[in-house]
Scaffold this active site. Structure first.
Site, PDB file in Angstrom:
ATOM      1  N   ASP A 106      -7.908  22.948 -34.922  1.00  0.00           N
ATOM      2  CA  ASP A 106      -9.167  22.491 -35.492  1.00  0.00           C
ATOM      3  C   ASP A 106      -9.654  21.226 -34.780  1.00  0.00           C
ATOM      4  O   ASP A 106      -8.924  20.610 -33.991  1.00  0.00           O
ATOM      5  CB  ASP A 106      -9.125  22.408 -37.018  1.00  0.00           C
ATOM      6  CG  ASP A 106      -8.094  21.458 -37.558  1.00  0.00           C
ATOM      7  OD1 ASP A 106      -7.272  21.881 -38.368  1.00  0.00           O
ATOM      8  OD2 ASP A 106      -8.136  20.286 -37.161  1.00  0.00           O
TER       9      ASP A 106
HETATM   10  N1  URA Z   1      -2.927  23.746 -38.792  1.00  0.00           N
HETATM   11  C1  URA Z   1      -3.975  22.954 -39.051  1.00  0.00           C
HETATM   12  O1  URA Z   1      -4.173  22.516 -40.171  1.00  0.00           O
HETATM   13  N2  URA Z   1      -4.809  22.668 -38.031  1.00  0.00           N
HETATM   14  C2  URA Z   1      -4.621  23.128 -36.793  1.00  0.00           C
HETATM   15  O2  URA Z   1      -5.407  22.828 -35.909  1.00  0.00           O
HETATM   16  C3  URA Z   1      -3.507  23.949 -36.548  1.00  0.00           C
HETATM   17  C4  URA Z   1      -2.674  24.240 -37.567  1.00  0.00           C
END
Ligand code: URA
Length: 238
Positions: A106
């Site tokens: 993310d």
């Molecule tokens: N879990 C998350 O919360 N964010 C990420 O980017 C990857 C795994």
């Protein structure tokens, strides 16, 4: 002529590690122009020979894979109307290779992001049945509760009914404000949601590894480099 060893072909397609590929080649599951190969090192012409695994034709195209240390604020996409993407921050030559992210991080999460031109490889990495372990390090806003390791191992269930597969939570130090989390799936904001559900919201999250492939510590946020064949096969090491 695009000649390549049979075991290398299988591992380059992300079907197995190089040593597993050798065993698969000799297991009777592979055919070259309809016949079982004599050795795993047999050279095949990737344009002209018909190579099948369990009856399914294998199509080879040169796979390019880059590891990036994704910086915060960059989205895991090729294009985006609003935010800077992982592809945007690569140089022009790379941008011409048809790369896309193999899996997502993310926008706020940093660390290991793979960029490739190979859809089959991406599928083999991200499909839930691959069982590939992704390891993260998280800085928390409250210490990890004492029962969290057990809850993670049993499989976290959120109040909305979302179920996560069993995962590994490990305190990185005695404060329990820094943890490692290893998961085998990639649901939306998974690690943040899992940690929040046990009462420890995440301040910072970074992906450290995918399978046996570890983020190169020489890469600063925003930097990237191409992987060699051996490194690509490490992705699939359990
Ligand atoms: N879990 C998350 O919360 N964010 C990420 O980017 C990857 C795994």
């Amino acid at each position: 002529m695009p000649l390549m060893r049979l075991d290398k072909l299988l591992s380059q397609l992300g079907l197995a590690t190089r040593s597993e590929s050798r065993a698969i080649c000799m297991s009777g599951r592979v055919r070259v122009n309809g016949s079982p190969p004599r050795t795993y090192s047999e050279k095949v012409n990737t344009d002209l020979d018909s190579i099948t695994l369990d009856g399914k034709t294998l199509i080879y195209k040169q796979t390019r894979v880059f590891m990036m240390n994704k910086p915060e604020g960059v989205v895991s996409a090729r294009t985006d109307g609003r935010d800077l993407t992982a592809l945007d921050i690569m140089d022009e030559t790379c941008r011409r290779l048809g790369l896309f992210p193999a899996g997502r991080l993310d926008k706020r999460t940093t660390g290991l992001l793979l960029m490739t031109n190979d859809g089959d490889l991406t599928h083999n990495i991200i499909m839930p049945s691959s069982g590939i372990v992704k390891k993260y390090s998280a800085k928390l806003l409250s210490p990890l509760p004492i029962n969290a390791e057990r809850l993670f191992a049993e499989g976290i269930v959120l109040s909305d009914g979302t179920r996560f597969k069993p995962a590994l939570a490990e305190a990185a130090d005695s404060t329990r404000m820094n943890v490692y989390v290893s998961v085998t799936e990639g649901k939306y904001h998974q690690v943040r949601r899992m940690l929040k559900s046990v009462g420890s919201p995440v301040a910072d999250l970074k992906r450290l590894s995918i399978g046996g492939l570890v983020l190169d510590p020489a890469l600063s946020p925003g930097e990237y480099r191409e992987l060699d064949e051996q490194e690509i096969s490490r992705i699939f090491e359990k």
